[in-house]
Structure formats: C-alpha cells, structure tokens
Design a protein around this motif. Sequence first.
Motif, PDB file in Angstrom:
ATOM      1  N   GLU A 123       0.844  -1.203   0.000  1.00 39.78           N
ATOM      2  CA  GLU A 123       0.000   0.000   0.000  1.00 39.78           C
ATOM      3  C   GLU A 123       0.878   1.252   0.000  1.00 39.78           C
ATOM      4  O   GLU A 123       0.641   2.198  -0.760  1.00 39.78           O
ATOM      5  CB  GLU A 123      -0.906  -0.026   1.233  1.00 39.78           C
ATOM      6  CG  GLU A 123      -1.942   1.068   1.271  1.00 39.78           C
ATOM      7  CD  GLU A 123      -3.192   0.743   0.458  1.00 39.78           C
ATOM      8  OE1 GLU A 123      -3.960   1.674   0.212  1.00 39.78           O
ATOM      9  OE2 GLU A 123      -3.384  -0.422   0.066  1.00 39.78           O
ATOM     10  N   ASP A 186      -7.606  -3.136   9.384  1.00 41.57           N
ATOM     11  CA  ASP A 186      -8.566  -2.546   8.454  1.00 41.57           C
ATOM     12  C   ASP A 186      -8.879  -3.517   7.314  1.00 41.57           C
ATOM     13  O   ASP A 186      -7.977  -4.132   6.738  1.00 41.57           O
ATOM     14  CB  ASP A 186      -7.982  -1.250   7.891  1.00 41.57           C
ATOM     15  CG  ASP A 186      -9.029  -0.393   7.223  1.00 41.57           C
ATOM     16  OD1 ASP A 186      -9.683  -0.874   6.276  1.00 41.57           O
ATOM     17  OD2 ASP A 186      -9.210   0.771   7.650  1.00 41.57           O
ATOM     18  N   ARG A 188      -9.561  -3.025   4.383  1.00 40.74           N
ATOM     19  CA  ARG A 188      -8.982  -2.690   3.076  1.00 40.74           C
ATOM     20  C   ARG A 188      -7.680  -3.446   2.833  1.00 40.74           C
ATOM     21  O   ARG A 188      -7.269  -3.626   1.689  1.00 40.74           O
ATOM     22  CB  ARG A 188      -8.769  -1.178   2.954  1.00 40.74           C
ATOM     23  CG  ARG A 188      -7.589  -0.599   3.717  1.00 40.74           C
ATOM     24  CD  ARG A 188      -7.524   0.923   3.542  1.00 40.74           C
ATOM     25  NE  ARG A 188      -6.317   1.535   4.061  1.00 40.74           N
ATOM     26  CZ  ARG A 188      -6.140   1.927   5.305  1.00 40.74           C
ATOM     27  NH1 ARG A 188      -7.121   1.756   6.189  1.00 40.74           N
ATOM     28  NH2 ARG A 188      -5.003   2.488   5.685  1.00 40.74           N
ATOM     29  N   ARG A 191      -8.348  -6.741   0.870  1.00 36.21           N
ATOM     30  CA  ARG A 191      -9.089  -6.691  -0.381  1.00 36.21           C
ATOM     31  C   ARG A 191      -8.431  -7.495  -1.499  1.00 36.21           C
ATOM     32  O   ARG A 191      -9.120  -7.977  -2.409  1.00 36.21           O
ATOM     33  CB  ARG A 191      -9.303  -5.242  -0.823  1.00 36.21           C
ATOM     34  CG  ARG A 191      -8.062  -4.471  -1.278  1.00 36.21           C
ATOM     35  CD  ARG A 191      -8.409  -3.009  -1.581  1.00 36.21           C
ATOM     36  NE  ARG A 191      -7.307  -2.241  -2.153  1.00 36.21           N
ATOM     37  CZ  ARG A 191      -6.390  -1.611  -1.438  1.00 36.21           C
ATOM     38  NH1 ARG A 191      -6.434  -1.671  -0.105  1.00 36.21           N
ATOM     39  NH2 ARG A 191      -5.433  -0.921  -2.044  1.00 36.21           N
TER      40      ARG A 191
END
Length: 281
Positions: A123, A186, A188, A191
Amino acid sequence: MDATELDNIEVELFVQALQRRHGYDFSEYAPASLKRRIQQLAEHMQCKTISGLIEQMMHQPQLLPRILDGLTVPASDMFRDPDMFRGLREQVMPLLASYPQINIWQAGCAHGQEVYSLAILLEEAGLYDRTQIFATDLSERALQQAEEGIYPSREAQQWSRNYQASGGTQSLADYYSARYNLLKLDKRLRRNVTFAQHNLVADSVFCEAHLILCRNVMIYFSNTLQDRVLSLFRDSLVRSGFLCLGLRESLDFASASTSFTPFDERLRIYRLNNHPERNLT
C-alpha cells in the motif's frame, strides 16, 4: 528397552497413523523438533502417553484441527525481522513495480501477521491495487484467524516499533482499530488477499509468483523435504522472481540452491536464476 527408545517408537507410530488416517505426512519433518511437538501435544490433550494421543486421533476425527495446530505451531508478528521488511521495501518493491500485475505467495502464513505486513508495505509503495497475495497454510484454524485479522492489543506496541524500524511512513495505528483489548486490522488490507489451505509437503505448484515468502517454516523440515519444497518454489516463480526465507534458514545445503542467486544473503532474500525458457508475466 529404555524410555527414550519407547518414545521414539510411539512417535513413529503416531506419524504413520496420522498419514494413514488423515493423509498428512510429517515423516520428513526434523525428528527432534517433531518429537518435542508431539510430546507437548500429548500433554496439552491430557494424554499420559503418545499412544493415548494416537487413540484419540484415530477415533475422534474432530480433533484433527487441534492436532495440526499443535504440530505446525503457527506463530508470527507484524513486521517480524524489520530489517528484512526494510529490504523488501527499499530493494525488492522498486523492481516489482515494473510488472503490470504482481502475484505474491505467502507460504505458511500462520495467523496472518506477515500477510498484513506485506499488504501495508505494498500500500505504501503504491503497488497494492495491482497485487494479489495468496496466503496459504496447512492449518484451517490458523487460516480462519488470519482471515479475521483480529489480534490481542498487547502486541500493538511491539508491532509499531517493528513497523517504524522497517521504514514505515505512517503510524501503524492508521491500519487498525482497537477495542476490548483487541485490535482489528482494516478490511482494506484484505481486499487483494486470498487465504487457502495448502500442504507444502504433498501439494503441487499453487500459483505463478513474482515473490514467495516462506519464513521460519523450513527450519522444521528434514534436508530432503527442504529440497523438495525449494524445488516447488523454483517451479512457482517467474523468471528472476524473488524468494524470501527466515533469517535462520538458508539454501546452503539444498541441491535446488543452484537455481537461485543471493540477492541479499544477510536478509535471506534470493532471486531465481534467469533461465531463458521461463517467461515473465
């Protein structure tokens, strides 16, 4: 016959019974480590002898997940060995950035801490949206916990230190919420993660990967099994793909080592030799 010899016979019978009853082969795990785990497992399951453990395993199949957990000892930390994660961040990620799609295989993912560490790394490198992480383990229970991404909050302080030491650019707290002495990562970060059961001992190539991480797993394997698993990784990597092992692991005594070149020997990061017959994707 002394007690040690009797224990060794029981361990051998346990390994044979586990394979014949449930199909899991531990015969090529490092003998001393495996014996210690089986003895600990018998104690935890309140069996006076390993023979008693064999009886439970044979007649109570619902105990198999607990038995596999005891034998595989899934354990890890976020950003464990921060220097290694810094090496991935600074040396490997810039090279992976040249690919339009990146596949990463985290083999032996345990409870998922290193999977989420990878997701954070990707990320922050701006690569996660075009990356797929395949996180595999032998233990279904470990995989369930990994997919939940919930851990004791007492770990947070050490994990934050690891994250900063790995070159983290934000605060680790940005990636989780804390409540009731627990922290939840989280969603995310999940994902682009696929969690799946995979047996390194018996199963074949899982995916075509640009990077494979298998850290602190092969230290429990015999030399023969290590070589087999390294051959599996070799066949799973794209040309010039990366392999990352634990800091106590090495390719030194494996015949498959000729397929790899040290990329950062200190951090146990290796690169598959650039065989012309293998094509990058």
